[in-house]
Design a protein around this motif. Sequence first.
Motif, PDB file in Angstrom:
ATOM      1  N   SER A 105    -126.457  -6.795 -67.706  1.00 38.35           N
ATOM      2  CA  SER A 105    -125.302  -5.885 -67.439  1.00 38.35           C
ATOM      3  C   SER A 105    -125.728  -4.793 -66.478  1.00 38.35           C
ATOM      4  O   SER A 105    -125.113  -4.752 -65.116  1.00 38.35           O
ATOM      5  N   LEU A 160    -128.495  -5.878 -63.146  1.00 43.27           N
ATOM      6  CA  LEU A 160    -127.520  -6.598 -62.169  1.00 43.27           C
ATOM      7  C   LEU A 160    -126.940  -4.910 -61.413  1.00 43.27           C
ATOM      8  O   LEU A 160    -126.470  -5.623 -60.542  1.00 43.27           O
ATOM      9  N   ARG A 189    -126.649 -14.230 -59.456  1.00 43.14           N
ATOM     10  CA  ARG A 189    -125.523 -13.883 -61.116  1.00 43.14           C
ATOM     11  C   ARG A 189    -125.281 -15.333 -61.226  1.00 43.14           C
ATOM     12  O   ARG A 189    -124.798 -15.519 -62.859  1.00 43.14           O
TER      13      ARG A 189
END
Length: 502
Positions: A425, A428, A490
Amino acid sequence: ENIDSQTMDSWVLWFLFLLSVVQYPQPMGDVLDEVTRQRMELRAKFQEQERIQLEQEVKQLVLMQSGASWRDLPRSALQPWQVWAFAGLLVLLLAIWFMWRKRSCEAEISGKEEKEKEEEEEEETWAYDLRWLLEERIQWPVQDLQTGCNRTMALIDNFISVLRRVLSRTFYPVLQQAIGIGSAFEGWTAREEEIVYQVLVPLTPPLGHVFHLERDTDQQKAGRNFRVRVELECRCPREYQGMNMLCFQHHPDVIRRMTQQPNLLDTLCTGSYLDVKKTVRWFCTLVGASWRRLPESRSWHLALLPSKRSCNLRLTNSQESFQVKVLFGVRRHTSDIFISSRRRGAHTPSTMWPESYAVAERKFFKYMAWQVPQDSSHLKCLQLLARVLARKDFSIHSIKTIVMHLLHTVPVSQWHRRHFLLQLSDALEQLRLSLEEKHLEHFIVGNQRLPEEIRLPPDVKRAKPPNLFHSLAQDPAAHSQAMQAYLDLRHRLARVLAYGHC
């Protein structure tokens, strides 16, 4: 006492009633004498006053008896057996309260223990699920990277040893011990099948030659680029310089005739500059000619793959195959920064040697391996992101740069294996912010907070970090395409986590 009071009140009322009947004036004749009438009126007034006085006394008596009954009530309620009953009731209530309090404490302690147990079980379940996700669902390369790296270095070291003996009496570049670089030597890989192991072979000038590194000032070319200018070195003693002493600089033709070996300017240079393509062809020719001298030739088949700026080897046997990409470089001073034969851009001139930070990056990953927890999954995180990356829109090196920045700033304790999804996370989110801002700083250039083990030239340490997303800031269409690629990344990553297919 209440019953006696009520009985007494009734007797008082009956007494007053009888008294009024007895003393009521009797009827007389119609004609009464005046004296009798006056006497009767006085008597009636006297009786009325007595009656009023008696009523007041009765009322006072009733009030006094009522108060006495209330004062006597505690004495009547606190009889011995009642006191003991009350005390027993109080003890029973206290016992019940203590039992309730004890059970509440036990329930609270039991609840905490159950909660801790549930958290431990949940953590164990999470660790199992994550291990299952990483090891079972997501298909990692079958090859053992460390084994492949050791095998590659043994192969190249054998090549270097053989070639140095062959070149010992020539004026070609001197081959130094190879350095493993790239993802495989850093502990991860983006390839699913055949892995490419990259090595950098440093070159030093032969006897009688000097390398001068010249920075390319062309602002149109991305990155920091150099040219290697080759000069013949004067080996004459200072007091005999220019006289009849044989010297590479003053007598190149004589030396060439005597040794029957051309100098480096005649072989691998274009003009006065070392040529990448000529150097690669020269090395590939030597590899092909000396392969049979290596012990690996008895169990592996060697194939030379076409390439202009590196020597690409593929080795295969009946069970497996792997590739080795040999790059060449010249070290800058005594640092971990090289100028290398790596291609930069579609049309990289053959005399251009881009600055390479691969050795410094490998040393950084090696340094971090000693800092992070033993079961750190930062390499798995990097590998997974690279595997699902849309390569045509932004490079794998961008993802690697983001992970290196996170490794350098996030506390090492956060890289525990159980934080794997948090690491994904963070990476990204950092990629999203960098794409939105169209800015991603280079990790090595201009980074003055690197560990001391990583040696940088002064100009690299003081330089302004280049923006790896500079092209996105110049091209709105490319930026839109990169943002879409991020969304696709994603989506693909979510599918990997759900189904385990990269």
